[in-house]
Design a protein around this motif. Structure first.
Motif, mmCIF file in Angstrom:
data_model
loop_
_atom_site.group_PDB
_atom_site.id
_atom_site.type_symbol
_atom_site.label_atom_id
_atom_site.label_comp_id
_atom_site.label_asym_id
_atom_site.label_seq_id
_atom_site.Cartn_x
_atom_site.Cartn_y
_atom_site.Cartn_z
ATOM 1 N N PHE A 93 41.260 1.201 98.553
ATOM 2 C CA PHE A 93 40.779 -0.079 99.066
ATOM 3 C C PHE A 93 41.960 -0.949 99.483
ATOM 4 C CE2 PHE A 93 37.682 1.569 96.069
ATOM 5 C CZ PHE A 93 36.520 1.527 96.830
ATOM 6 N N THR A 94 41.707 -1.903 100.363
ATOM 7 C CA THR A 94 42.785 -2.782 100.815
ATOM 8 C C THR A 94 43.277 -3.693 99.699
ATOM 9 O OG1 THR A 94 41.201 -4.414 101.627
ATOM 10 C CG2 THR A 94 42.043 -2.803 103.234
ATOM 11 N N ASP A 95 42.443 -3.947 98.705
ATOM 12 C CA ASP A 95 42.798 -4.804 97.574
ATOM 13 C C ASP A 95 41.848 -4.501 96.416
ATOM 14 O OD1 ASP A 95 44.196 -6.725 96.186
ATOM 15 O OD2 ASP A 95 43.664 -8.377 97.508
ATOM 16 N N TYR A 96 42.132 -5.029 95.266
ATOM 17 C CA TYR A 96 41.282 -4.906 94.074
ATOM 18 C C TYR A 96 41.145 -3.474 93.568
ATOM 19 C CZ TYR A 96 40.113 -9.595 95.598
ATOM 20 O OH TYR A 96 40.188 -10.887 96.008
ATOM 21 N N ASN A 97 42.124 -2.619 93.848
ATOM 22 C CA ASN A 97 42.052 -1.236 93.369
ATOM 23 C C ASN A 97 42.017 -1.171 91.849
ATOM 24 O OD1 ASN A 97 42.131 0.627 95.768
ATOM 25 N ND2 ASN A 97 43.819 -0.742 96.248
ATOM 26 N N ALA A 98 42.785 -2.025 91.189
ATOM 27 C CA ALA A 98 42.788 -2.026 89.718
ATOM 28 C C ALA A 98 41.417 -2.441 89.181
ATOM 29 C CB ALA A 98 43.876 -2.949 89.181
ATOM 30 N N SER A 99 40.855 -3.510 89.728
ATOM 31 C CA SER A 99 39.542 -3.991 89.271
ATOM 32 C C SER A 99 38.459 -2.945 89.494
ATOM 33 C CB SER A 99 39.160 -5.278 90.000
ATOM 34 O OG SER A 99 40.073 -6.298 89.695
ATOM 35 N N ILE A 100 38.505 -2.292 90.628
ATOM 36 C CA ILE A 100 37.504 -1.270 90.937
ATOM 37 C C ILE A 100 37.692 -0.056 90.022
ATOM 38 C CG2 ILE A 100 36.649 0.313 92.723
ATOM 39 C CD1 ILE A 100 37.513 -2.008 94.747
ATOM 40 N N GLY A 101 38.931 0.352 89.810
ATOM 41 C CA GLY A 101 39.206 1.466 88.909
ATOM 42 C C GLY A 101 38.734 1.184 87.492
ATOM 43 N N ILE A 102 39.004 -0.037 87.003
ATOM 44 C CA ILE A 102 38.556 -0.433 85.666
ATOM 45 C C ILE A 102 37.031 -0.497 85.621
ATOM 46 C CG2 ILE A 102 38.513 -2.337 83.995
ATOM 47 C CD1 ILE A 102 41.478 -2.876 84.909
ATOM 48 N N GLY A 103 36.420 -1.026 86.668
ATOM 49 C CA GLY A 103 34.960 -1.073 86.737
ATOM 50 C C GLY A 103 34.355 0.319 86.675
ATOM 51 N N CYS A 104 34.997 1.271 87.334
ATOM 52 C CA CYS A 104 34.523 2.656 87.290
ATOM 53 C C CYS A 104 34.651 3.227 85.878
ATOM 54 C CB CYS A 104 35.299 3.521 88.281
ATOM 55 S SG CYS A 104 34.885 3.223 90.013
ATOM 56 N N ILE A 105 35.763 2.933 85.210
ATOM 57 C CA ILE A 105 35.934 3.404 83.835
ATOM 58 C C ILE A 105 34.826 2.850 82.958
ATOM 59 C CG2 ILE A 105 37.316 3.104 81.730
ATOM 60 C CD1 ILE A 105 39.822 3.401 83.444
ATOM 61 N N ARG A 106 34.612 1.546 83.036
ATOM 62 C CA ARG A 106 33.595 0.920 82.179
ATOM 63 C C ARG A 106 32.213 1.503 82.432
ATOM 64 N NH1 ARG A 106 35.445 -5.424 82.249
ATOM 65 N NH2 ARG A 106 36.711 -5.284 80.355
ATOM 66 N N ALA A 107 31.843 1.645 83.703
ATOM 67 C CA ALA A 107 30.524 2.181 84.042
ATOM 68 C C ALA A 107 30.391 3.639 83.596
ATOM 69 C CB ALA A 107 30.281 2.058 85.545
ATOM 70 N N TYR A 108 31.434 4.422 83.810
ATOM 71 C CA TYR A 108 31.400 5.838 83.451
ATOM 72 C C TYR A 108 31.321 6.018 81.943
ATOM 73 C CZ TYR A 108 32.350 10.816 83.806
ATOM 74 O OH TYR A 108 32.243 12.182 83.735
ATOM 75 N N MET A 109 32.149 5.278 81.221
ATOM 76 C CA MET A 109 32.158 5.411 79.764
ATOM 77 C C MET A 109 30.835 4.926 79.161
ATOM 78 S SD MET A 109 34.943 6.948 78.887
ATOM 79 C CE MET A 109 35.231 6.605 77.142
ATOM 80 N N GLU A 110 30.289 3.857 79.698
ATOM 81 C CA GLU A 110 29.002 3.377 79.191
ATOM 82 C C GLU A 110 27.907 4.414 79.438
ATOM 83 O OE1 GLU A 110 26.067 -0.422 79.541
ATOM 84 O OE2 GLU A 110 28.228 -0.707 79.387
ATOM 85 N N ALA A 111 27.879 4.969 80.639
ATOM 86 C CA ALA A 111 26.875 5.990 80.952
ATOM 87 C C ALA A 111 27.073 7.251 80.109
ATOM 88 C CB ALA A 111 26.935 6.345 82.438
ATOM 89 N N SER A 112 28.305 7.472 79.655
ATOM 90 C CA SER A 112 28.605 8.629 78.816
ATOM 91 C C SER A 112 28.366 8.360 77.333
ATOM 92 C CB SER A 112 30.064 9.057 79.020
ATOM 93 O OG SER A 112 30.275 9.455 80.353
ATOM 94 N N GLY A 113 27.926 7.150 77.005
ATOM 95 C CA GLY A 113 27.604 6.820 75.629
ATOM 96 C C GLY A 113 28.765 6.321 74.793
ATOM 97 N N THR A 114 29.892 6.013 75.429
ATOM 98 C CA THR A 114 31.057 5.501 74.702
ATOM 99 C C THR A 114 31.637 4.291 75.439
ATOM 100 O OG1 THR A 114 32.427 7.145 75.820
ATOM 101 C CG2 THR A 114 31.718 7.677 73.587
#
Length: 124
Positions: free
Chosen positions: A68-89
């Motif tokens: 992305f042109t900006d906010y790569n860290a925020s998007i990456g962290i958002g992906c971690i949070r969503a993935y981990m939550e969906a994975s039950g942790t």
């Protein structure tokens, strides 16, 4: 539980976490961000076998390849949070912990293994 995602899933996270509709800078990097978490060795045996390691690939790839042109860290962290939550942790850390991790990845002080180790520790 193994959850597979695609570029559309990442774009949905991007809409939720970035303050504006951040343009895609590199479609190939976005595709890599989606595909890297499910890299497999041979005959369907997963290379990244646990949710923390799979989730770590999102932030690591976002910071390294900058899809992305900006906010790569925020998007990456958002992906971690969503993935981990969906994975039950789910992971819920103070923003300072995330900022340090982002700085460490950018400074080559945290690789994928270290990022996954932290996520494992944070989800415990």
């Amino acid at each position: 539980m193994t959850m597979y995602v695609d570029a559309g899933w990442i774009l949905n996270v991007q809409i939720e976490v970035s303050p504006e509709n951040t343009p895609i800078r590199d479609w190939g990097a976005l595709h890599c961000m989606a595909e890297r978490h499910k890299y497999e060795r041979i005959a369907g045996e997963p290379y990244y076998e646990e949710a923390a390691t799979r989730a770590a690939t999102f932030l690591h790839t976002a910071l390294r390849l900058r899809p992305f042109t900006d906010y790569n860290a925020s998007i990456g962290i958002g992906c971690i949070r969503a993935y981990m939550e969906a994975s039950g942790t789910p992971i819920n850390r103070p923003s300072g912990d995330w900022a340090k991790l982002v700085a460490d990845i950018r400074a080559d002080e945290a690789d994928l293994t270290e990022t996954a180790r932290l996520l494992r520790e944070w989800s415990a």
